[in-house]
Design a protein around this motif. Structure first.
Motif, PDB file in Angstrom:
ATOM      1  N   LEU A  17     -58.065  37.033 161.955  1.00  0.00           N
ATOM      2  CA  LEU A  17     -56.795  37.670 161.603  1.00  0.00           C
ATOM      3  C   LEU A  17     -56.735  39.022 162.307  1.00  0.00           C
ATOM      4  CD1 LEU A  17     -56.455  36.989 157.751  1.00  0.00           C
ATOM      5  CD2 LEU A  17     -55.037  36.023 159.569  1.00  0.00           C
ATOM      6  N   GLU A  18     -55.535  39.449 162.618  1.00  0.00           N
ATOM      7  CA  GLU A  18     -55.375  40.735 163.298  1.00  0.00           C
ATOM      8  C   GLU A  18     -55.542  41.887 162.310  1.00  0.00           C
ATOM      9  OE1 GLU A  18     -51.730  40.909 165.429  1.00  0.00           O
ATOM     10  OE2 GLU A  18     -52.187  39.192 166.716  1.00  0.00           O
ATOM     11  N   ARG A  19     -56.160  42.957 162.793  1.00  0.00           N
ATOM     12  CA  ARG A  19     -56.300  44.156 161.982  1.00  0.00           C
ATOM     13  C   ARG A  19     -54.926  44.724 161.640  1.00  0.00           C
ATOM     14  NH1 ARG A  19     -61.343  47.421 164.874  1.00  0.00           N
ATOM     15  NH2 ARG A  19     -62.929  45.823 164.481  1.00  0.00           N
ATOM     16  N   PRO A  20     -54.790  45.314 160.454  1.00  0.00           N
ATOM     17  CA  PRO A  20     -55.832  45.775 159.544  1.00  0.00           C
ATOM     18  C   PRO A  20     -56.322  44.727 158.550  1.00  0.00           C
ATOM     19  CG  PRO A  20     -53.718  46.455 158.695  1.00  0.00           C
ATOM     20  CD  PRO A  20     -53.448  45.750 160.007  1.00  0.00           C
ATOM     21  N   LEU A  21     -55.903  43.468 158.700  1.00  0.00           N
ATOM     22  CA  LEU A  21     -56.330  42.432 157.775  1.00  0.00           C
ATOM     23  C   LEU A  21     -57.800  42.091 157.999  1.00  0.00           C
ATOM     24  CD1 LEU A  21     -53.248  40.025 157.934  1.00  0.00           C
ATOM     25  CD2 LEU A  21     -53.720  41.817 156.259  1.00  0.00           C
ATOM     26  N   PHE A  22     -58.442  41.650 156.913  1.00  0.00           N
ATOM     27  CA  PHE A  22     -59.833  41.227 156.966  1.00  0.00           C
ATOM     28  C   PHE A  22     -59.891  39.725 157.245  1.00  0.00           C
ATOM     29  CE2 PHE A  22     -59.564  44.766 153.951  1.00  0.00           C
ATOM     30  CZ  PHE A  22     -60.465  45.646 154.522  1.00  0.00           C
ATOM     31  N   ALA A  23     -60.946  39.288 157.926  1.00  0.00           N
ATOM     32  CA  ALA A  23     -61.124  37.871 158.238  1.00  0.00           C
ATOM     33  C   ALA A  23     -62.486  37.394 157.749  1.00  0.00           C
ATOM     34  CB  ALA A  23     -60.996  37.629 159.740  1.00  0.00           C
ATOM     35  N   GLU A  24     -62.558  36.128 157.369  1.00  0.00           N
ATOM     36  CA  GLU A  24     -63.821  35.487 157.032  1.00  0.00           C
ATOM     37  C   GLU A  24     -63.651  33.985 157.234  1.00  0.00           C
ATOM     38  OE1 GLU A  24     -64.780  36.154 152.925  1.00  0.00           O
ATOM     39  OE2 GLU A  24     -63.261  34.757 152.185  1.00  0.00           O
ATOM     40  N   HIS A  25     -64.757  33.262 157.257  1.00  0.00           N
ATOM     41  CA  HIS A  25     -64.691  31.821 157.388  1.00  0.00           C
ATOM     42  C   HIS A  25     -64.075  31.238 156.119  1.00  0.00           C
ATOM     43  CE1 HIS A  25     -65.618  27.783 158.606  1.00  0.00           C
ATOM     44  NE2 HIS A  25     -66.341  27.580 157.528  1.00  0.00           N
ATOM     45  N   GLY A  26     -62.868  30.743 156.240  1.00  0.00           N
ATOM     46  CA  GLY A  26     -62.175  30.200 155.082  1.00  0.00           C
ATOM     47  C   GLY A  26     -60.672  30.206 155.310  1.00  0.00           C
ATOM     48  N   PHE A  27     -59.950  29.731 154.301  1.00  0.00           N
ATOM     49  CA  PHE A  27     -58.499  29.637 154.433  1.00  0.00           C
ATOM     50  C   PHE A  27     -57.847  29.892 153.087  1.00  0.00           C
ATOM     51  CE2 PHE A  27     -54.457  27.172 154.848  1.00  0.00           C
ATOM     52  CZ  PHE A  27     -53.913  27.897 155.897  1.00  0.00           C
ATOM     53  N   SER A  28     -56.735  30.619 153.113  1.00  0.00           N
ATOM     54  CA  SER A  28     -55.931  30.853 151.919  1.00  0.00           C
ATOM     55  C   SER A  28     -54.501  31.136 152.352  1.00  0.00           C
ATOM     56  CB  SER A  28     -56.491  32.030 151.107  1.00  0.00           C
ATOM     57  OG  SER A  28     -55.721  32.242 149.931  1.00  0.00           O
ATOM     58  N   LEU A  29     -53.559  30.538 151.662  1.00  0.00           N
ATOM     59  CA  LEU A  29     -52.145  30.639 152.035  1.00  0.00           C
ATOM     60  C   LEU A  29     -51.292  30.850 150.794  1.00  0.00           C
ATOM     61  CD1 LEU A  29     -50.068  30.112 154.491  1.00  0.00           C
ATOM     62  CD2 LEU A  29     -49.838  27.835 153.480  1.00  0.00           C
ATOM     63  N   LEU A  30     -50.388  31.822 150.858  1.00  0.00           N
ATOM     64  CA  LEU A  30     -49.446  32.083 149.773  1.00  0.00           C
ATOM     65  C   LEU A  30     -48.098  31.469 150.126  1.00  0.00           C
ATOM     66  CD1 LEU A  30     -48.703  33.564 147.112  1.00  0.00           C
ATOM     67  CD2 LEU A  30     -48.104  35.554 148.535  1.00  0.00           C
ATOM     68  N   ILE A  31     -47.530  30.719 149.164  1.00  0.00           N
ATOM     69  CA  ILE A  31     -46.244  30.044 149.359  1.00  0.00           C
ATOM     70  C   ILE A  31     -45.245  30.637 148.378  1.00  0.00           C
ATOM     71  CG2 ILE A  31     -45.033  27.831 149.273  1.00  0.00           C
ATOM     72  CD1 ILE A  31     -47.891  26.549 149.656  1.00  0.00           C
ATOM     73  N   GLU A  32     -44.163  31.191 148.919  1.00  0.00           N
ATOM     74  CA  GLU A  32     -43.130  31.797 148.081  1.00  0.00           C
ATOM     75  C   GLU A  32     -41.771  31.215 148.445  1.00  0.00           C
ATOM     76  OE1 GLU A  32     -44.247  36.314 147.347  1.00  0.00           O
ATOM     77  OE2 GLU A  32     -44.481  35.772 149.459  1.00  0.00           O
ATOM     78  N   LYS A  33     -41.021  30.856 147.421  1.00  0.00           N
ATOM     79  CA  LYS A  33     -39.691  30.296 147.622  1.00  0.00           C
ATOM     80  C   LYS A  33     -38.804  30.737 146.466  1.00  0.00           C
ATOM     81  CE  LYS A  33     -37.434  26.065 149.090  1.00  0.00           C
ATOM     82  NZ  LYS A  33     -37.624  24.653 149.481  1.00  0.00           N
ATOM     83  N   PRO A  34     -37.624  31.297 146.750  1.00  0.00           N
ATOM     84  CA  PRO A  34     -36.751  31.768 145.675  1.00  0.00           C
ATOM     85  C   PRO A  34     -36.462  30.667 144.652  1.00  0.00           C
ATOM     86  CG  PRO A  34     -35.934  32.498 147.807  1.00  0.00           C
ATOM     87  CD  PRO A  34     -37.048  31.528 148.088  1.00  0.00           C
ATOM     88  N   GLY A  35     -36.549  31.045 143.379  1.00  0.00           N
ATOM     89  CA  GLY A  35     -36.228  30.105 142.319  1.00  0.00           C
ATOM     90  C   GLY A  35     -37.363  29.183 141.932  1.00  0.00           C
ATOM     91  N   GLU A  36     -38.526  29.316 142.591  1.00  0.00           N
ATOM     92  CA  GLU A  36     -39.680  28.480 142.274  1.00  0.00           C
ATOM     93  C   GLU A  36     -40.903  29.349 142.065  1.00  0.00           C
ATOM     94  OE1 GLU A  36     -40.406  24.945 144.542  1.00  0.00           O
ATOM     95  OE2 GLU A  36     -38.376  24.946 145.389  1.00  0.00           O
ATOM     96  N   PRO A  37     -41.858  28.872 141.267  1.00  0.00           N
ATOM     97  CA  PRO A  37     -43.075  29.660 141.082  1.00  0.00           C
ATOM     98  C   PRO A  37     -43.865  29.769 142.383  1.00  0.00           C
ATOM     99  CG  PRO A  37     -43.312  27.468 140.119  1.00  0.00           C
ATOM    100  CD  PRO A  37     -41.873  27.618 140.475  1.00  0.00           C
ATOM    101  N   ALA A  38     -44.467  30.922 142.608  1.00  0.00           N
ATOM    102  CA  ALA A  38     -45.296  31.096 143.796  1.00  0.00           C
ATOM    103  C   ALA A  38     -46.550  30.242 143.665  1.00  0.00           C
ATOM    104  CB  ALA A  38     -45.667  32.565 143.970  1.00  0.00           C
ATOM    105  N   THR A  39     -46.999  29.726 144.793  1.00  0.00           N
ATOM    106  CA  THR A  39     -48.173  28.853 144.831  1.00  0.00           C
ATOM    107  C   THR A  39     -49.202  29.425 145.791  1.00  0.00           C
ATOM    108  OG1 THR A  39     -46.880  26.859 144.329  1.00  0.00           O
ATOM    109  CG2 THR A  39     -49.009  26.532 145.385  1.00  0.00           C
ATOM    110  N   LEU A  40     -50.453  29.429 145.370  1.00  0.00           N
ATOM    111  CA  LEU A  40     -51.560  29.835 146.229  1.00  0.00           C
ATOM    112  C   LEU A  40     -52.327  28.580 146.622  1.00  0.00           C
ATOM    113  CD1 LEU A  40     -53.208  32.227 147.437  1.00  0.00           C
ATOM    114  CD2 LEU A  40     -54.609  32.136 145.354  1.00  0.00           C
ATOM    115  N   PHE A  41     -52.434  28.347 147.928  1.00  0.00           N
ATOM    116  CA  PHE A  41     -53.151  27.177 148.441  1.00  0.00           C
ATOM    117  C   PHE A  41     -54.496  27.636 148.987  1.00  0.00           C
ATOM    118  CE2 PHE A  41     -54.243  24.104 151.776  1.00  0.00           C
ATOM    119  CZ  PHE A  41     -54.071  22.896 151.106  1.00  0.00           C
TER     120      PHE A  41
END
Length: 258
Positions: A17-41
């Motif tokens: 990931l580009e700085r200033p973000l931190f990177a590590e071996h792994g994956f995580s994704l945030l999903i946001e959509k109006p009118g729906e609960p946010a989901t973390l994958f």
């Protein structure tokens, strides 16, 4: 970060990931959509996804649903750190995720006993399950072709003995929208082509965005070429490879976007 219609997707962790973000071996994704609960994958390996969320101005306390694609540490290891929010997140998994996992002799899973009582675990039993208005989970997919199967170095401990891991717990996520679907994978251990074909069969819509880890970093060039050829034939609008896809496969797959 990627946007599709009103859906906002934010990569909270990746191997690079580009700085200033931190990177590590792994994956995580945030999903946001109006009118729906946010989901973390997925939650990557540590609390790094939480640190990146803060840097990006994302409030993870608004997340309602957490999806763990499979039981490896680089996707589920960070889950315990969500307890800092003192919120009873719904965590969607398949039952097989709780089996101890190994990469050859090295333990590659998580200690589920430390998190089982921290959240509201929802066990997925059906082939397809809807968790909000437009978000669906499906899997494990059938392994139909002759060039994709899980890495033979992965094992699970089942009934007291180590057996090969075929990732029967693997969940994939689809956001179903009017003009097509967004398909998200964690590692695609059962084959990204198998996953794409099953998503097309289930939802009967074009894939406008495919993203996630495709687990091709150890794949020989001939396998990568088969995968690229098949992905090209589906005429996917945009493909974003992450995490375990590997440099060669990422370059070849990303070239399909041009």
């Amino acid at each position: 970060m990627s946007q599709s219609c009103c859906t906002e997707l934010t990569v909270l962790c990746n191997d690079e990931l580009e700085r200033p973000l931190f990177a590590e071996h792994g994956f995580s994704l945030l999903i946001e959509k109006p009118g729906e609960p946010a989901t973390l994958f997925d939650t990557a390996s540590t609390d790094l996804f939480i640190k990146n969320a803060k840097l990006l101005g994302k409030d993870l306390s608004k997340v309602e649903n957490v999806v763990i694609s499979h039981g490896h540490y680089d996707h589920a290891g960070g889950l315990k750190h969500l307890s800092a929010f003192a919120k009873n997140f719904k965590v969607f998994v398949r039952e097989e995720i709780f089996l101890p996992k190994y990469s050859d002799e090295r333990f590659a899973g998580v200690e589920w006993s430390t998190v089982r009582d921290l959240f509201d675990f929802v066990t997925v039993t059906e082939r397809v399950v809807q968790i909000s208005s437009s978000v669906y989970l499906f899997g494990p997919v059938e392994m139909k072709n002759d060039f994709e199967e899980p890495d033979s170095h992965f094992y699970i401990l089942k009934d007291g003995r180590k057996v090969r891991d075929f990732f029967d717990e693997e969940l994939n996520l689809v956001i179903d929208e009017e003009d097509g679907i967004i398909l998200i994978t964690g590692c695609a251990h059962r084959g990204i082509v198998n996953i794409v074909e099953e998503a097309l069969q289930i939802f009967d819509k074009k894939i406008k965005l495919l993203l996630g880890g495709f687990h091709l970093y150890k794949a020989p060039p001939e396998k990568i070429e088969k995968v690229v050829e098949k992905l090209s034939s589906y005429k996917i609008d945009r493909i974003l490879p992450y995490h375990c896809t590997g440099q060669l496969a990422s370059e070849r797959i990303s070239a399909l976007n041009r």
